[in-house]
Design an enzyme around this catalytic site. Structure first.
Site, PDB file in Angstrom:
ATOM      1  N   PRO A  13       0.792  -1.233   0.000  1.00 18.81           N
ATOM      2  CA  PRO A  13       0.000   0.000   0.000  1.00 18.81           C
ATOM      3  C   PRO A  13       0.825   1.283   0.000  1.00 18.81           C
ATOM      4  O   PRO A  13       0.440   2.275  -0.608  1.00 18.81           O
ATOM      5  CB  PRO A  13      -0.824  -0.116   1.289  1.00 18.81           C
ATOM      6  CG  PRO A  13      -0.870  -1.565   1.601  1.00 18.81           C
ATOM      7  CD  PRO A  13       0.420  -2.124   1.121  1.00 18.81           C
TER       8      PRO A  13
ATOM      9  N   SER B  16       5.457   1.605  -7.955  1.00 21.36           N
ATOM     10  CA  SER B  16       5.860   0.674  -8.997  1.00 21.36           C
ATOM     11  C   SER B  16       7.185  -0.025  -8.732  1.00 21.36           C
ATOM     12  O   SER B  16       7.509  -0.990  -9.416  1.00 21.36           O
ATOM     13  CB  SER B  16       5.948   1.411 -10.341  1.00 21.36           C
ATOM     14  OG  SER B  16       4.684   1.915 -10.725  1.00 21.36           O
TER      15      SER B  16
ATOM     16  N   THR C 279      -3.807 -10.162  -7.295  1.00 23.40           N
ATOM     17  CA  THR C 279      -4.680 -10.765  -8.288  1.00 23.40           C
ATOM     18  C   THR C 279      -5.167 -12.130  -7.821  1.00 23.40           C
ATOM     19  O   THR C 279      -4.387 -12.950  -7.349  1.00 23.40           O
ATOM     20  CB  THR C 279      -3.938 -10.909  -9.625  1.00 23.40           C
ATOM     21  OG1 THR C 279      -3.480  -9.629 -10.038  1.00 23.40           O
ATOM     22  CG2 THR C 279      -4.854 -11.473 -10.693  1.00 23.40           C
TER      23      THR C 279
ATOM     24  N   ARG D  26       4.775  -8.650 -19.575  1.00 25.81           N
ATOM     25  CA  ARG D  26       4.517  -7.432 -20.339  1.00 25.81           C
ATOM     26  C   ARG D  26       4.327  -7.734 -21.826  1.00 25.81           C
ATOM     27  O   ARG D  26       3.513  -7.094 -22.498  1.00 25.81           O
ATOM     28  CB  ARG D  26       5.661  -6.435 -20.125  1.00 25.81           C
ATOM     29  CG  ARG D  26       5.686  -5.873 -18.711  1.00 25.81           C
ATOM     30  CD  ARG D  26       6.896  -5.003 -18.424  1.00 25.81           C
ATOM     31  NE  ARG D  26       6.818  -4.457 -17.078  1.00 25.81           N
ATOM     32  CZ  ARG D  26       7.771  -3.727 -16.494  1.00 25.81           C
ATOM     33  NH1 ARG D  26       8.889  -3.462 -17.162  1.00 25.81           N
ATOM     34  NH2 ARG D  26       7.607  -3.271 -15.261  1.00 25.81           N
TER      35      ARG D  26
ATOM     36  N   ILE E 158     -16.888   5.729 -33.686  1.00 25.20           N
ATOM     37  CA  ILE E 158     -17.454   5.285 -34.959  1.00 25.20           C
ATOM     38  C   ILE E 158     -18.878   4.770 -34.780  1.00 25.20           C
ATOM     39  O   ILE E 158     -19.743   4.973 -35.645  1.00 25.20           O
ATOM     40  CB  ILE E 158     -16.540   4.220 -35.592  1.00 25.20           C
ATOM     41  CG1 ILE E 158     -15.279   4.883 -36.145  1.00 25.20           C
ATOM     42  CG2 ILE E 158     -17.272   3.443 -36.698  1.00 25.20           C
ATOM     43  CD1 ILE E 158     -14.287   3.930 -36.772  1.00 25.20           C
TER      44      ILE E 158
ATOM     45  N   GLY F 221     -23.794   7.032 -30.869  1.00 22.12           N
ATOM     46  CA  GLY F 221     -24.629   6.853 -29.686  1.00 22.12           C
ATOM     47  C   GLY F 221     -24.695   5.415 -29.233  1.00 22.12           C
ATOM     48  O   GLY F 221     -24.708   5.122 -28.028  1.00 22.12           O
TER      49      GLY F 221
ATOM     50  N   GLU G  57       1.362  -4.136 -14.453  1.00 19.54           N
ATOM     51  CA  GLU G  57       2.665  -4.603 -14.948  1.00 19.54           C
ATOM     52  C   GLU G  57       3.567  -3.447 -15.368  1.00 19.54           C
ATOM     53  O   GLU G  57       4.303  -3.531 -16.348  1.00 19.54           O
ATOM     54  CB  GLU G  57       2.482  -5.585 -16.117  1.00 19.54           C
ATOM     55  CG  GLU G  57       1.827  -6.888 -15.734  1.00 19.54           C
ATOM     56  CD  GLU G  57       2.651  -7.690 -14.735  1.00 19.54           C
ATOM     57  OE1 GLU G  57       3.879  -7.501 -14.672  1.00 19.54           O
ATOM     58  OE2 GLU G  57       2.048  -8.504 -14.011  1.00 19.54           O
TER      59      GLU G  57
ATOM     60  N   GLU H 244       4.580   5.503 -17.246  1.00 21.52           N
ATOM     61  CA  GLU H 244       5.748   6.278 -16.841  1.00 21.52           C
ATOM     62  C   GLU H 244       6.951   5.389 -16.536  1.00 21.52           C
ATOM     63  O   GLU H 244       8.104   5.732 -16.859  1.00 21.52           O
ATOM     64  CB  GLU H 244       5.396   7.144 -15.623  1.00 21.52           C
ATOM     65  CG  GLU H 244       4.408   8.265 -15.895  1.00 21.52           C
ATOM     66  CD  GLU H 244       2.991   7.786 -16.199  1.00 21.52           C
ATOM     67  OE1 GLU H 244       2.278   8.470 -16.951  1.00 21.52           O
ATOM     68  OE2 GLU H 244       2.595   6.720 -15.660  1.00 21.52           O
TER      69      GLU H 244
END
Length: 417
Positions: free
Chosen positions: A163, A167, A193, A279, A373, A376, A399, A403
């Site tokens: 927490p 990164s 995860t 990645r 494209i 609505g 991952e 930045e």
């Protein structure tokens, strides 16, 4: 299932005959094993389906979890779940380039289906790229945790991020101290995860060294029934109400010496090489999803008429599609070249970061173009594009943020030492 060579046959980066066979087998597996489950459990599909998959806390319902487990077990039996794992662990030994090509193919279809459970491309499942290297595992660890995961019998979580740190995982407050023949782990992990349904975790904790030092961080297998580990608040993320992630608290969590992965102080260091593969796979995922949206946009542009003409005749629409098509192809060859270099024993750090950066940006752009494209209709939940728009945004964070990728790329050509 057909075998695929760990290295590509040349510099063209086109799918080999073996890869084409595997992709065909994957399509057949989806038709045979996955689509019947989708037809039987269509309450989990469509604009309200994602809400039916979760309980009031956001956790995957037991019924939907059983569907997931069924698909994973069948996928393991067919050889898809473990394709990226070494053969000595029961996997297929597939290299990064081959696996990422198949992974792209898997995600080049309607994202609303159950097919996403077939392969592991992120930190979920030991079939994914973050699994420990075989030479770092004992026979006991292979039999207790790794091989059952590869067979789709167990689900694992990854306890790395914390927490109070971002990164850079080398800044870590979690500690593990030796007490006799046990290690006592204390700390809190976040963004774990699959934590709400994990059977065990790979927990990283500092056993020596200082903040910022990758050496001194050790890794441990920790079972869910360990009295010292507690799953905390579920964490929901954009695009999907399922609480795939949660806080994990470790309070005097005792594990035996035999639970340590590899050598003391080298757990994270030994696994860092695997994060590059993650990645690459994420980029392949982004390309697959973007290609699917592009194809849907082309179909819509050819058939949707306004003022008596298909909207595809509008130069603004043509321009959006042309730019997106070029971006897809650029990103596809970027990740494939990075994967090819990795398969050939190189460490293409900046190219992997460039692929991840462009892949995440591509998926976000593709979702935005698809909405624009479709007009609505594109922002309505009856179509998948607004969900893609929300889910794509997450790819610029997981991952390694945009930045972080830019920093890695810049370090390739800037030298201030």
């Amino acid at each position: 299932m057909a075998k695929a060579a760990a290295t590509p046959d040349g510099l063209h980066f086109e799918p080999s005959t073996e890869i084409k066979i595997i992709k065909k087998q994957l399509d057949e597996f989806i038709e045979r094993e996955v689509k019947p489950l989708e037809e039987e459990h269509d309450q989990y599909l469509g604009e309200d389906g994602m809400f039916n998959r979760a309980d009031e806390d956001g956790k995957m319902t037991p019924e939907f979890q059983e569907i997931r487990n069924t698909i994973r077990r069948k996928s393991a039996e067919a050889g898809f779940l473990s394709m990226a794992m070494p053969e000595e662990l029961g996997g297929e030994g597939m290299g990064d380039l081959a696996y990422s090509m198949v992974f792209e193919h898997l995600h080049n279809r309607n994202p609303d289906g159950f097919h996403r459970m077939i392969m592991s491309g992120d930190s979920e499942g030991m079939g994914g790229p973050v699994a420990p290297q075989p030479d770092k595992l004992t026979d006991y660890q292979k039999e207790k945790w790794v091989k059952p995961s590869i067979r789709g019998e167990l689900t694992n979580g990854m306890g790395l991020t914390e927490p109070d740190h971002g990164s850079d995982p080398t800044w870590m407050d979690s500690t593990a101290q030796k007490d006799g023949d046990e290690w006592v782990i204390n700390g809190t992990k976040t963004y774990n995860t699959m934590a709400p349904i994990a059977d065990f975790w790979v927990i990283h904790a500092r056993t020596s060294g200082e903040d910022g030092d990758v050496r001194g961080i050790s890794s441990f297998f920790v079972d869910r029934d360990n009295p010292g580990i507690e799953v905390g608040k579920y964490q929901r993320y954009m695009g999907d109400p399922l609480a795939h992630q949660a806080f994990v608290h470790l309070d005097d969590c005792r594990v035996p010496e035999e639970n340590m992965i590899g050598a003391e102080g080298r757990g994270l260091l030994d696994q860092l090489k695997n994060f590059g593969g993650a990645r690459v796979y994420i980029t392949a995922h982004c390309v697959g999803r973007s290609q699917w949206m592009f194809d849907k946009c082309v179909e819509y542009a050819e058939n949707r008429k306004t003022f008596g003409e298909p909207i595809g005749k509008n130069q603004f629409v043509q321009g959006m599609l042309a730019d997106l098509r070029a971006d897809i192809e650029q990103t596809r060859w970027l990740y494939r070249h990075a994967a090819w270099r990795a398969d050939n024993g190189e460490v293409p750090r900046w190219e992997i970061s460039a692929a991840k950066l462009r892949g995440a940006q591509l998926w976000n752009k593709a979702a935005d173009v698809a909405i624009q494209i479709h007009g609505g209709a594109g922002v309505m939940s009856s179509l998948p594009f607004e969900r893609e728009y929300r889910e794509a945004r997450m790819s610029r964070i997981v991952e390694g943020t945009d930045e972080i990728q830019k920093r890695t790329i810049a370090r390739e050509f800037l030298d201030f030492n």
